[in-house]
Design a protein around this motif. Sequence first.
Motif: not given
Length: 325
Positions: A1-27
């Motif tokens: 696995x390559x090194x993640x492109x940014x540090x964990x506390x520098x993440x700005x954009x998240x993708x949520x795949x699946x938008x039901x009760x759990x996925x929507x809750x994550x959103x």
Amino acid sequence: MPIPPCAPDRVRRVACIGAGVIGGGWVAHFLARGYDVTAWDPAPDAETKLRRLVDAAWPALEQIGLAEGASPDRLTLAATLEEAVADAEFVQESAPEKLELKRSLLAQLDAAAPAGVVIASSTSGYPMTDMQTEATDPGRLLVGHPFNPPYLIPLVEVAGGEKTDPAAVEWASAFYKAAAKSVITMDRELPGFIANRLQEALWREALHMVANGEATVKDIDDSITEGPGLRWAFMGPCLTFALAGGDGGMGHMLDHFGPSLKSPWTRLEAPELDDSLRTAMVDGCDEAAAGRSIAQLVAERDQGVINVLRATGRLPEQRNEGGDK
């Protein structure tokens, strides 16, 4: 696995795949923490349902306190899975709990997401080893198991599979903490993880009681909300039992109550979920709801969680409107 492109506390954009009760809750959670969120779900009415879920959750999230810049306007619905993850810095998958679907979807996400981006599954029970079999880069795939609703319940259990890079697990745990979650990082796979296994034991015993006519649905729920559930809001079952031993603690408790472990108090095998038991459970819940709609019950649940979090000191009494304290 390559090194993640940014540090964990520098993440700005998240993708949520699946938008039901759990996925929507994550959103809703990620939006409230100030992230830009791109969501994708193949259902034709997914956007309408997702925006409705976010709108319903937002008053509760305002009570908790929104991160700077948090807004439902930062939600984008993508037309394709590939578009959803094209510029993602973290991916949360929350598809239905079907193993073949999970395998295929995680392989598609692995092929589409930028190199090094960690991909987490919200699975409630499947080990990642069983789900990462079709991915080209299984090292970045792991479990990030939430509890419903993800925008209020702090816990997320993080676990890798046999082919998961330990660095990905470490990165994901740090990311979830930066996203205001309470994290348990598991050092091994366990079907159902930790909290679900405990919850499932209670659930199976409840089904046995209903099936045998030993208790009603309301009796069972009241026994928890008016009993041990009040303690569990701030102290787990192990420490709670230790207090039952008085000054002798857990040692005295085990010596005193240990023989009861041989008593037939629980039946961990699930009962047969036949039509009679299913009807009893459905009718019992309808009776307990007393005419309240699902939306009303969700609002009551959310307010109850907030009240408990605040009462146990895990939320400040007051927050600045629209921003962190």
